[in-house]
Design an enzyme around this catalytic site. Structure first.
Site, PDB file in Angstrom:
ATOM      1  N   GLN A  62       0.815  -1.221   0.000  1.00 39.93           N
ATOM      2  CA  GLN A  62       0.000   0.000   0.000  1.00 39.93           C
ATOM      3  C   GLN A  62       0.849   1.273   0.000  1.00 39.93           C
ATOM      4  O   GLN A  62       0.337   2.376  -0.200  1.00 39.93           O
ATOM      5  CB  GLN A  62      -0.971  -0.013   1.184  1.00 39.93           C
ATOM      6  CG  GLN A  62      -2.039  -1.101   1.031  1.00 39.93           C
ATOM      7  CD  GLN A  62      -3.000  -1.169   2.208  1.00 39.93           C
ATOM      8  OE1 GLN A  62      -3.019  -0.284   3.053  1.00 39.93           O
ATOM      9  NE2 GLN A  62      -3.778  -2.239   2.269  1.00 39.93           N
ATOM     10  N   HIS A 209      -8.656 -12.048   8.273  1.00 45.51           N
ATOM     11  CA  HIS A 209      -8.625 -10.635   7.884  1.00 45.51           C
ATOM     12  C   HIS A 209      -9.488  -9.745   8.770  1.00 45.51           C
ATOM     13  O   HIS A 209      -9.062  -8.689   9.234  1.00 45.51           O
ATOM     14  CB  HIS A 209      -9.056 -10.483   6.418  1.00 45.51           C
ATOM     15  CG  HIS A 209      -9.084  -9.069   5.953  1.00 45.51           C
ATOM     16  ND1 HIS A 209     -10.174  -8.244   6.152  1.00 45.51           N
ATOM     17  CD2 HIS A 209      -8.160  -8.308   5.329  1.00 45.51           C
ATOM     18  CE1 HIS A 209      -9.909  -7.042   5.663  1.00 45.51           C
ATOM     19  NE2 HIS A 209      -8.696  -7.056   5.166  1.00 45.51           N
ATOM     20  N   ARG A 212     -15.713  -9.594   9.118  1.00 44.22           N
ATOM     21  CA  ARG A 212     -16.480  -9.488   7.875  1.00 44.22           C
ATOM     22  C   ARG A 212     -16.024 -10.517   6.843  1.00 44.22           C
ATOM     23  O   ARG A 212     -16.847 -11.160   6.187  1.00 44.22           O
ATOM     24  CB  ARG A 212     -16.298  -8.075   7.284  1.00 44.22           C
ATOM     25  CG  ARG A 212     -16.822  -7.903   5.880  1.00 44.22           C
ATOM     26  CD  ARG A 212     -16.474  -6.538   5.292  1.00 44.22           C
ATOM     27  NE  ARG A 212     -15.037  -6.294   5.215  1.00 44.22           N
ATOM     28  CZ  ARG A 212     -14.214  -6.850   4.317  1.00 44.22           C
ATOM     29  NH1 ARG A 212     -14.682  -7.708   3.427  1.00 44.22           N
ATOM     30  NH2 ARG A 212     -12.931  -6.578   4.314  1.00 44.22           N
ATOM     31  N   HIS A 236      -8.079  -7.455  11.952  1.00 43.30           N
ATOM     32  CA  HIS A 236      -8.679  -6.117  11.957  1.00 43.30           C
ATOM     33  C   HIS A 236     -10.001  -6.222  12.708  1.00 43.30           C
ATOM     34  O   HIS A 236     -10.822  -7.088  12.382  1.00 43.30           O
ATOM     35  CB  HIS A 236      -9.025  -5.665  10.535  1.00 43.30           C
ATOM     36  CG  HIS A 236      -7.861  -5.453   9.617  1.00 43.30           C
ATOM     37  ND1 HIS A 236      -7.678  -6.182   8.469  1.00 43.30           N
ATOM     38  CD2 HIS A 236      -6.841  -4.567   9.655  1.00 43.30           C
ATOM     39  CE1 HIS A 236      -6.592  -5.751   7.829  1.00 43.30           C
ATOM     40  NE2 HIS A 236      -6.055  -4.776   8.537  1.00 43.30           N
ATOM     41  N   HIS A 273      -6.582  -1.817  15.174  1.00 45.11           N
ATOM     42  CA  HIS A 273      -7.435  -0.614  15.208  1.00 45.11           C
ATOM     43  C   HIS A 273      -8.236  -0.515  16.526  1.00 45.11           C
ATOM     44  O   HIS A 273      -7.908   0.293  17.364  1.00 45.11           O
ATOM     45  CB  HIS A 273      -8.366  -0.493  13.998  1.00 45.11           C
ATOM     46  CG  HIS A 273      -7.637  -0.513  12.690  1.00 45.11           C
ATOM     47  ND1 HIS A 273      -6.675   0.423  12.381  1.00 45.11           N
ATOM     48  CD2 HIS A 273      -7.693  -1.360  11.627  1.00 45.11           C
ATOM     49  CE1 HIS A 273      -6.189   0.155  11.174  1.00 45.11           C
ATOM     50  NE2 HIS A 273      -6.781  -0.920  10.697  1.00 45.11           N
ATOM     51  N   ASP A 324       0.610   0.374   9.004  1.00 38.78           N
ATOM     52  CA  ASP A 324      -0.562  -0.010   8.228  1.00 38.78           C
ATOM     53  C   ASP A 324      -0.412   0.278   6.730  1.00 38.78           C
ATOM     54  O   ASP A 324       0.272  -0.451   6.041  1.00 38.78           O
ATOM     55  CB  ASP A 324      -1.791   0.678   8.841  1.00 38.78           C
ATOM     56  CG  ASP A 324      -3.108   0.074   8.397  1.00 38.78           C
ATOM     57  OD1 ASP A 324      -3.091  -0.827   7.548  1.00 38.78           O
ATOM     58  OD2 ASP A 324      -4.162   0.498   8.902  1.00 38.78           O
TER      59      ASP A 324
HETATM   60 ZN   LIG Z   1      -4.633  -3.198   8.019  1.00 43.19          ZN
END
Ligand SMILES: [Zn+2]
Length: 431
Positions: A62, A209, A212, A236, A273, A324
């Site tokens: 990312q 992950h 969800r 997460h 988080h 992150d």
């Molecule tokens: Zn992440």
């Protein structure tokens, strides 16, 4: 061949000390001696030698969203979910060489910034259409190779991903992340663990992950596997309000409650988080001995909200930090944000102060040196024989901290420091 480092100062949880020499051994990766400097020592005048910081949550690729995502969405609300569309576009374009290349750039930057270990939450596994590579762990091995090439200590957190959400199959942009069933995922995790067992800078962990992206029975199977093999389990959780609403709708409980119900909440669990965790969920985290990894720079960038730092601190929940999305890589900024978020929220100063301590700095450094490594299954960072030789040398002559008295140095580094202060690093005893 050991190296004796003779800095002006050493700094760890015991405070600053002058006149010490630190012997590091690349063969064992450990500090073997802390004593007085002898002939042949590598003099480091104007440097304070301290343990490096653990970066507990990273998605290396990312880093290539830098700049790209700082334009407003053409219409409608611009938030985490629109950002995610841009991220999926990038993830869909990467090939094995591209993954390795961006990971090398991310880890090189982390290392020079003062991070000495990284928890890589790795979820781009398969070809763009979802079919596995000939080696189903090709991309994970490329990321590991990137870390080794840059001399970065890595805990590869292999991500399990099953679906878009409750009753919804994976979207096209998510196919690269998915395994067909949890047994296939666990077989890949086992394979990765076996292949990396002899690599000194590499360890492996599990990472469903999010609540969800995996169903409850996957959480149960992964939690049992982690318990059997002593692996860290990262997930997460409570990042987005919509995620919590969907969890309530599917399971009738909130994400942390679901983790407890499925056996996935324990001392090796790391909640990434925790932004919207409620009081009951924070009580559960405290009781389980789980860690919360905050990623303040990314959470700010994505408009996620704030980690409830004071509430977690009051309950004694260990906090760690991560970069992150890697839009900015700065260990000191991430650490001080824990306290600064608490100040903004409480409208007070010096909030995250443990009993018997003068200010928040010792607690923030525990996040860097104890809770962060522990969240990755790694030993605590100390300047002591037997501790990992994962060290950074900070420049005492830098304009930012020049003239600061020894007794205030740790706080000055945490509250004003940045990557530009870090001049040298050793990881596993190697410069
Ligand atoms: Zn992440």
């Amino acid at each position: 061949m050991t190296t004796v480092l003779a800095p002006e100062l050493v700094l760890d949880a015991d405070g600053p000390r002058r006149g010490l020499a630190v012997t590091v051994d690349p063969a064992t990766g450990l500090i073997t001696d802390v004593g007085t400097a002898t002939e042949g020592a590598l003099a480091l005048p104007g440097r304070v030698l301290m343990p490096g910081v653990a970066n507990v949550h990273s998605h290396a690729f990312q880093r290539d969203l830098r700049g790209v995502v700082e334009r407003a969405a053409p219409e409608g609300r611009d938030d985490f979910w629109t950002w995610r569309t841009a991220m999926y576009d990038l993830a869909g374009r990467l090939d094995p060489d591209g993954i390795e290349d961006v990971a090398r750039r991310a880890y090189r930057e982390m290392r020079s910034a003062g991070f000495t270990s990284v928890g890589e939450f790795h979820y781009v596994h398969h070809r763009p259409d979802g079919t596995p590579y000939d080696d189903p762990n090709e991309l994970a091995m490329r990321v590991i190779a990137a870390a080794e090439a840059e001399g970065m200590r890595i805990v590869l957190l292999l991500v399990a991903y099953a679906r878009a959400g409750a009753g919804r199959p994976a979207e096209p942009g998510q196919r690269r992340f998915c395994d067909p069933d949890v047994a296939t995922y666990l077989a890949r995790l086992d394979d990765l663990r076996r292949r990396t067992v002899d690599r000194t800078l590499v360890r492996v962990g599990a990472a469903p992950h999010s609540v969800r992206a995996v169903p409850a029975d996957w959480l149960e199977a992964i939690a049992a596997h982690c318990a059997a093999h002593g692996l860290p389990l990262h997930i997460h959780a409570c990042e987005q309000r919509r995620e919590i609403e969907e969890c309530l709708a599917e399971h009738g409980v909130r994400p942390v409650e679901l983790l407890r119900r499925t056996g996935a909440l324990g001392p090796r669990t790391v909640i990434v988080h925790g932004t919207h965790a409620d009081a009951h969920e924070m009580d559960l985290l405290a009781r389980a001995g789980a860690t919360v990894c905050a990623c303040p720079a990314t959470e700010a960038d994505l408009g996620d909200g704030y980690v409830p730092a004071e509430e977690l601190h009051r309950r004694g929940v260990p906090m760690a930090v991560g970069t992150d999305a890697n839009g900015r890589i700065d260990p000191f900024a991430e650490l001080r944000e824990l306290e600064l978020i608490a100040r903004r929220t409480a409208e007070r100063r010096n909030v995250l102060v443990a009993p018997g301590e003068e200010g928040p700095t010792p607690g923030l450094l525990r996040s860097a040196w104890r809770h962060g490594p522990a969240a990755l299954g790694l030993p605590e960072g100390r300047i002591a024989p037997g501790a990992p030789a994962d060290l950074i040398a900070v420049d005492l002559t830098h304009d930012r901290i020049a003239g600061v008295a020894d007794e205030h140095l740790a706080a000055a580094i945490v509250f004003t420091g940045g990557p530009e202060l870090v001049r040298e690093t050793w990881i596993g005893g190697r410069a």
